[in-house]
Design a protein around this motif. Sequence first.
Motif, PDB file in Angstrom:
ATOM      1  N   VAL A 140       0.839  -1.194   0.000  1.00 21.21           N
ATOM      2  CA  VAL A 140       0.000   0.000   0.000  1.00 21.21           C
ATOM      3  C   VAL A 140       0.872   1.243   0.000  1.00 21.21           C
ATOM      4  O   VAL A 140       2.037   1.201   0.379  1.00 21.21           O
ATOM      5  N   SER A 141       0.315   2.349  -0.445  1.00 15.63           N
ATOM      6  CA  SER A 141       0.997   3.636  -0.392  1.00 15.63           C
ATOM      7  C   SER A 141       0.348   4.470   0.702  1.00 15.63           C
ATOM      8  O   SER A 141      -0.867   4.631   0.734  1.00 15.63           O
ATOM      9  N   VAL A 142       1.179   4.972   1.592  1.00 13.86           N
ATOM     10  CA  VAL A 142       0.694   5.759   2.723  1.00 13.86           C
ATOM     11  C   VAL A 142       1.195   7.184   2.558  1.00 13.86           C
ATOM     12  O   VAL A 142       2.381   7.413   2.306  1.00 13.86           O
ATOM     13  N   THR A 143       0.297   8.141   2.700  1.00 13.30           N
ATOM     14  CA  THR A 143       0.691   9.537   2.592  1.00 13.30           C
ATOM     15  C   THR A 143       1.289  10.004   3.917  1.00 13.30           C
ATOM     16  O   THR A 143       0.827   9.617   4.983  1.00 13.30           O
ATOM     17  N   THR A 144       2.329  10.809   3.822  1.00 16.16           N
ATOM     18  CA  THR A 144       2.999  11.299   5.025  1.00 16.16           C
ATOM     19  C   THR A 144       2.411  12.623   5.512  1.00 16.16           C
ATOM     20  O   THR A 144       2.737  13.068   6.602  1.00 16.16           O
ATOM     21  N   GLY A 145       1.592  13.245   4.708  1.00 16.44           N
ATOM     22  CA  GLY A 145       1.022  14.536   5.075  1.00 16.44           C
ATOM     23  C   GLY A 145       1.806  15.698   4.481  1.00 16.44           C
ATOM     24  O   GLY A 145       1.313  16.820   4.412  1.00 16.44           O
TER      25      GLY A 145
END
Length: 61
Positions: free
Chosen positions: A21-26
Amino acid sequence: MPQHTHARTRRCPACDGFPTVSVTTGARHRDGSRVTIRVTCPACQGTGHAIPTRATVTAGK
């Protein structure tokens, strides 16, 4: 009437078949796109399939 189709392979119980999965860091890049990191399931090493444990393999002999 809808019929339920069962999965033909055993899915990993930890990731439920979504191994990467790709997780956004903000944070954002200069062009405005989001900074993301790619995370792989540690239980199945990114395959999405259940890996038999040593106890299961030994018991199956």
